[in-house]
Enzyme design. Structure first.
Site, PDB file in Angstrom:
ATOM      1  N   LEU A  69      17.982  50.828 -59.562  1.00 38.69           N
ATOM      2  CA  LEU A  69      18.670  51.190 -58.321  1.00 38.69           C
ATOM      3  C   LEU A  69      17.873  52.179 -57.468  1.00 38.69           C
ATOM      4  O   LEU A  69      17.244  53.094 -57.978  1.00 38.69           O
ATOM      5  CB  LEU A  69      20.051  51.780 -58.643  1.00 38.69           C
ATOM      6  CG  LEU A  69      20.985  50.855 -59.434  1.00 38.69           C
ATOM      7  CD1 LEU A  69      22.343  51.523 -59.628  1.00 38.69           C
ATOM      8  CD2 LEU A  69      21.145  49.490 -58.777  1.00 38.69           C
ATOM      9  N   GLU A 105      17.780  53.789 -53.046  1.00 41.35           N
ATOM     10  CA  GLU A 105      18.653  54.212 -51.956  1.00 41.35           C
ATOM     11  C   GLU A 105      19.349  53.027 -51.254  1.00 41.35           C
ATOM     12  O   GLU A 105      20.462  53.172 -50.756  1.00 41.35           O
ATOM     13  CB  GLU A 105      17.810  55.030 -50.962  1.00 41.35           C
ATOM     14  CG  GLU A 105      18.539  55.990 -50.089  1.00 41.35           C
ATOM     15  CD  GLU A 105      19.569  56.883 -50.785  1.00 41.35           C
ATOM     16  OE1 GLU A 105      19.303  57.375 -51.904  1.00 41.35           O
ATOM     17  OE2 GLU A 105      20.649  57.071 -50.203  1.00 41.35           O
ATOM     18  N   HIS A 121      20.521  50.206 -52.727  1.00 44.88           N
ATOM     19  CA  HIS A 121      21.705  49.905 -53.543  1.00 44.88           C
ATOM     20  C   HIS A 121      22.770  50.995 -53.375  1.00 44.88           C
ATOM     21  O   HIS A 121      23.962  50.701 -53.265  1.00 44.88           O
ATOM     22  CB  HIS A 121      21.337  49.862 -55.034  1.00 44.88           C
ATOM     23  CG  HIS A 121      20.315  48.832 -55.399  1.00 44.88           C
ATOM     24  ND1 HIS A 121      19.054  49.170 -55.822  1.00 44.88           N
ATOM     25  CD2 HIS A 121      20.381  47.478 -55.441  1.00 44.88           C
ATOM     26  CE1 HIS A 121      18.376  48.076 -56.110  1.00 44.88           C
ATOM     27  NE2 HIS A 121      19.152  47.027 -55.879  1.00 44.88           N
ATOM     28  N   GLN A 147      18.171  32.919 -61.649  1.00 49.71           N
ATOM     29  CA  GLN A 147      17.614  32.949 -60.297  1.00 49.71           C
ATOM     30  C   GLN A 147      16.106  33.204 -60.282  1.00 49.71           C
ATOM     31  O   GLN A 147      15.509  33.343 -59.223  1.00 49.71           O
ATOM     32  CB  GLN A 147      18.350  33.978 -59.437  1.00 49.71           C
ATOM     33  CG  GLN A 147      18.108  35.421 -59.815  1.00 49.71           C
ATOM     34  CD  GLN A 147      19.074  36.344 -59.091  1.00 49.71           C
ATOM     35  OE1 GLN A 147      20.278  36.319 -59.299  1.00 49.71           O
ATOM     36  NE2 GLN A 147      18.545  37.164 -58.199  1.00 49.71           N
ATOM     37  N   ASP A 161      18.117  41.060 -47.933  1.00 56.08           N
ATOM     38  CA  ASP A 161      18.010  39.682 -48.437  1.00 56.08           C
ATOM     39  C   ASP A 161      18.864  38.800 -47.520  1.00 56.08           C
ATOM     40  O   ASP A 161      19.957  38.368 -47.891  1.00 56.08           O
ATOM     41  CB  ASP A 161      18.499  39.624 -49.884  1.00 56.08           C
ATOM     42  CG  ASP A 161      17.690  40.545 -50.775  1.00 56.08           C
ATOM     43  OD1 ASP A 161      16.605  40.148 -51.211  1.00 56.08           O
ATOM     44  OD2 ASP A 161      18.131  41.700 -51.003  1.00 56.08           O
ATOM     45  N   GLN A 182      19.893  35.244 -48.501  1.00 60.83           N
ATOM     46  CA  GLN A 182      20.912  35.325 -49.552  1.00 60.83           C
ATOM     47  C   GLN A 182      22.282  35.641 -48.956  1.00 60.83           C
ATOM     48  O   GLN A 182      23.287  34.995 -49.294  1.00 60.83           O
ATOM     49  CB  GLN A 182      20.499  36.426 -50.545  1.00 60.83           C
ATOM     50  CG  GLN A 182      21.577  36.827 -51.526  1.00 60.83           C
ATOM     51  CD  GLN A 182      21.065  37.847 -52.536  1.00 60.83           C
ATOM     52  OE1 GLN A 182      20.327  37.491 -53.427  1.00 60.83           O
ATOM     53  NE2 GLN A 182      21.458  39.104 -52.392  1.00 60.83           N
TER      54      GLN A 182
HETATM   55  P1  AMP Z   1      19.005  43.398 -56.107  1.00 60.70           P
HETATM   56  O1  AMP Z   1      19.261  44.413 -57.164  1.00 60.70           O
HETATM   57  O2  AMP Z   1      17.625  43.387 -55.586  1.00 60.70           O
HETATM   58  O3  AMP Z   1      19.560  42.039 -56.455  1.00 60.70           O
HETATM   59  O4  AMP Z   1      19.888  43.877 -54.872  1.00 60.70           O
HETATM   60  C1  AMP Z   1      21.274  44.103 -54.984  1.00 60.70           C
HETATM   61  C2  AMP Z   1      21.857  44.251 -53.601  1.00 60.70           C
HETATM   62  O5  AMP Z   1      21.248  45.361 -52.942  1.00 60.70           O
HETATM   63  C3  AMP Z   1      21.617  43.017 -52.716  1.00 60.70           C
HETATM   64  O6  AMP Z   1      22.778  42.773 -51.947  1.00 60.70           O
HETATM   65  C4  AMP Z   1      20.466  43.446 -51.859  1.00 60.70           C
HETATM   66  O7  AMP Z   1      20.420  42.807 -50.606  1.00 60.70           O
HETATM   67  C5  AMP Z   1      20.784  44.933 -51.671  1.00 60.70           C
HETATM   68  N1  AMP Z   1      19.583  45.669 -51.289  1.00 60.70           N
HETATM   69  C6  AMP Z   1      18.384  45.685 -51.930  1.00 60.70           C
HETATM   70  N2  AMP Z   1      17.496  46.431 -51.252  1.00 60.70           N
HETATM   71  C7  AMP Z   1      18.137  46.892 -50.140  1.00 60.70           C
HETATM   72  C8  AMP Z   1      17.764  47.691 -49.031  1.00 60.70           C
HETATM   73  N3  AMP Z   1      16.545  48.187 -48.913  1.00 60.70           N
HETATM   74  N4  AMP Z   1      18.689  47.947 -48.082  1.00 60.70           N
HETATM   75  C9  AMP Z   1      19.943  47.440 -48.186  1.00 60.70           C
HETATM   76  N5  AMP Z   1      20.360  46.666 -49.206  1.00 60.70           N
HETATM   77  C10 AMP Z   1      19.476  46.394 -50.166  1.00 60.70           C
END
Ligand code: AMP
Length: 286
Positions: free
Chosen positions: A30, A32, A34, A58, A149, A152
């Site tokens: 995690l 900032e 997340h 995935q 994303d 997504q």
């Molecule tokens: P992940 O752990 O990469 O699957 O991301 C989990 C969630 O956090 C997803 O909805 C991502 O789009 C979101 N997320 C990841 N990086 C960022 C970011 N820099 N800014 C905003 N949301 C993010």
């Protein structure tokens, strides 16, 4: 904050939550970005559950599933500090059992053959599968996803509409480093030298946005291909050791391409910096 491992524990938590439950699905490591999603959920919902699960379905066979960063102890501390009420930490066995599933989700080719789908053909089917499983387990009223994303997010919104999931999807703007680099769990793979040049991807996106907007202000037609080629050239020069997977301008709404810049245009890009694949997107409008 309670850490839950079993589906029955999540179901109990859902039952005990008499008002709105927010879900923030993550793969951990995690940062900032997340935490912003978690804080949004805490603000909007009476209770918040964060899921941490590195979803194997995935990842393609040559992708980074095995080496994807796993930092559970730190993640739990961060979730608690951000105000989460629960963290769901399932194993593969809890989510998928031991038998091959008979029913899986298939996202339409129109969406999985473009942008990230082109080089990651099974990725979005796996995302749709895990997100719908998490929705069924937690039964949240609201689920939070990052605009980082964007493809997504678009697919999940459409899946929720298509399958009539009874919940609201909230998209959260991309959180960036001071340098402009979009926060990502994969940024930790970057060497110091790569970290120094990776923010140039966002700089190029902004140069293209400004150029597009000023051409438009002069009422000039703007063919997207010209802007895309210019951007690719700049990235090659400004990010040494990079390989561009794609740099495309498409509609924010349905991710379709048009020949000229449209009212809702958005830049989408994926660039390998060394061996690390970084993605980003930026709204440019007209
Ligand atoms: P992940 O752990 O990469 O699957 O991301 C989990 C969630 O956090 C997803 O909805 C991502 O789009 C979101 N997320 C990841 N990086 C960022 C970011 N820099 N800014 C905003 N949301 C993010």
């Amino acid at each position: 904050m309670k850490v839950l491992h079993e589906i029955s524990e999540v179901r109990d938590a859902r039952k005990q939550c008499k008002s709105t439950l927010g879900l923030v699905p993550t793969m951990g490591a995690l940062h900032e970005g997340h935490l912003t999603l978690i804080r949004k959920s805490v603000e909007k919902c009476s209770q918040t559950i964060v899921s941490i699960f590195v979803n194997p379905t995935q990842f393609g066979p040559n992708e980074d599933y095995e080496k994807y960063p796993r930092t559970v102890e730190e993640d739990l501390k961060k979730c608690e500090a951000a105000g989460a009420d629960y963290v769901f930490l399932p194993t593969n066995q809890v989510i998928y059992g031991t038998e091959k599933p008979l029913v899986t989700l298939n996202v339409d080719k129109e969406m999985t053959s473009i942008l990230c789908g082109k080089s990651r053909p099974i990725h979005f089917n796996g995302v749709a599968q895990i997100v719908s499983i998490l929705f069924n387990i937690a039964q949240p009223d609201v689920a939070f996803f990052g605009e980082k994303d964007y493809q997504q997010l678009t697919i999940i919104r459409k899946m929720v509409a298509d399958l009539h999931f009874p919940l609201e999807i909230v998209g959260v703007p991309t959180v960036r480093e001071e340098s402009g680099l979009a926060r990502s769990s994969r940024n930790r793979y970057l060497s110091e030298a790569e970290l120094a040049v990776a923010p140039n991807i966002y700089k190029v996106m902004n140069i293209i946005k400004e150029k597009a907007n000023s051409l438009h202000a002069k009422n000039e037609t703007v063919p997207v291909e010209t802007l895309e080629n210019e951007a690719k050239k700049m990235i090659s020069e400004l990010v040494p050791g990079s390989k561009i997977d794609y740099f495309e301008i498409r509609s924010t709404n349905d991710l379709k391409r048009s020949e000229n810049l449209a009212a809702d245009s958005r830049i989408f890009t994926a660039v390998y910096v060394g061996t690390t694949r970084l993605i980003d997107n930026l709204y440019i409008g007209k």
